[in-house]
Structures are given as C-alpha cells and as structure tokens.
Design a protein around this motif. Structure first.
Motif, short mmCIF file in Angstrom:
data_model
loop_
_atom_site.label_atom_id
_atom_site.label_comp_id
_atom_site.label_asym_id
_atom_site.label_seq_id
_atom_site.Cartn_x
_atom_site.Cartn_y
_atom_site.Cartn_z
N TRP A 1 0.83 -1.21 0.00
CA TRP A 1 0.00 0.00 0.00
C TRP A 1 0.86 1.26 0.00
O TRP A 1 0.49 2.28 -0.60
N TRP B 1 2.11 1.93 -3.61
CA TRP B 1 1.04 2.44 -4.46
C TRP B 1 0.60 3.85 -4.04
O TRP B 1 0.26 4.68 -4.89
N THR B 2 0.62 4.11 -2.74
CA THR B 2 0.27 5.45 -2.27
C THR B 2 1.30 6.47 -2.72
O THR B 2 0.96 7.57 -3.18
#
Length: 209
Positions: free
Chosen positions: A30, A33-34
């Motif tokens: 995450w 991707w963030t």
C-alpha cells in the motif's frame, strides 16, 4: 500572489515530497502504491498550474520562480530514493545520473540567460521527455509491488532509459542555443552621467550657505 490556485498547486508539489520520501521506508504494497499515486498527482499539477495561470491571467514572478524548482526537487528526491531503497541499481542508475546532471546544466544556463535578459522556452521534445520521465518514475516507485504477471521493473527502467536519451538530446539543444548568446559581443552598459547643476541652482545653493 502566493495564495492563487496556480501557485498553491505548485507549492503542493514541494509539500508532498517529504510524504513520498517517508513512504519509501514503509516496505508495504500500500505504501508503494500510495507513493505512486501522490507522485502522479504532483506530476499532473505540473500541467495544470501553468495552464490555469495563463488562462486566468495569474502568471506571477513567484510562480515562475517556484515551478521549475518544484519539478527538479520532486524528480531529484524520487531518483535518490529509488537508488537508496535498491529499486534502481546497476546500469539503470546511469540514466538517472544523466537526468540529474542535465537539470543542473539547464538551471545554470537559464540563470545565465536571465542575467542577459534572454528567455529559453521549453521545446516540444523536452515536454515529451518530461512526460516519459514522470511515467517511468511512477512505475519504478511501484516496482516489485506491482502486478506479478507484469515486468513492472523492466518497463520502468526502459522508460527511464528513453527519458535519459531524450535528456541528452534536449540538453545538447539547450546548450547549443545558449552557446550562441555566450559568444555574442555585448556592449557594456554606459555608466550613468552626473546631471549638470543648473547655474541658477548653484547660485541659490551658495547663497543659502
């Protein structure tokens, strides 16, 4: 005005840099991707801040100063962090070095040309270089955290090599254009001539003493 929307968009690219850097140290899917999402949003603002400034007649000296700095800070920070966390290594570091050196060269050239009041517009090829570079960096931020059935790392590195090649071409074009102005013989600006004192003014001054 610093608080105009175009300038705020430019500032957002600088503000988001520490957040992206911090996410590099979080080894989770995450986080990658963030960081990629934040980088993509920052890259998009690079288009909209200039477009809005021109459309709304809000082009300012602050914006002209901050815009290229924000771009260079964002790109340099991501390149350094990609190397720091081993998402970019080996010969793939070479185009990153080329990109950074070109940014230093162009910055120095722009500063020199500004001193002699000569502008250096961005070429279309340079805009393509920037677009390919931003896409490649976004892909490399994701890296091995991308879809397992896609060679994400290889795609990102190929894009970076393409951006590096365009960097060499555009850097040479800018340098060649700037070299013409460096070789120009410019007449030195005349020293200001002291304004002669009018006779009656001098008489008045002596009388006043």
């Amino acid at each position: 005005m610093l608080t105009s929307l175009p300038n705020l968009l430019t500032l957002s690219r600088i503000i988001v840099i520490p957040i992206i850097i911090g996410l590099f140290f979080v080894r989770e899917h995450w986080a990658a991707w963030t960081a990629c999402g934040l980088f993509a949003l920052a890259a998009i603002t690079d288009y909209f801040d200039g477009y809005l400034a021109r459309s709304w007649s809000q082009v300012s000296l602050v914006g002209k100063f901050l815009d290229p700095i924000a771009d260079k800070l964002l790109v340099a920070a991501v390149l350094f962090m990609l190397v720091a966390v081993d998402k970019l290594s080996g010969v793939a570091v070479l185009p990153a070095v080329v990109i950074l050196l070109r940014e230093v060269l162009v910055s120095g050239l722009r500063e020199f040309l500004a001193g002699i009041r000569v502008g250096m517009p961005v070429s279309k090829l340079a805009k393509w270089k920037t677009a390919i570079q931003m896409v490649a960096l976004g892909i490399l931020i994701v890296g091995d955290d991308g879809p397992p059935n896609l060679p994400v790392q290889a795609i990102g590195e190929a894009g970076l090599w393409a951006a590096g090649l365009l960097t060499l071409i555009t850097g040479w074009d800018y340098m060649r254009a700037g070299w013409k102005h460096m070789n120009e013989e410019r007449e030195p600006e005349p020293d200001p001539v002291a304004r002669p004192v009018e006779p009656h003014a001098a008489t008045t001054a002596r009388g006043a003493g």
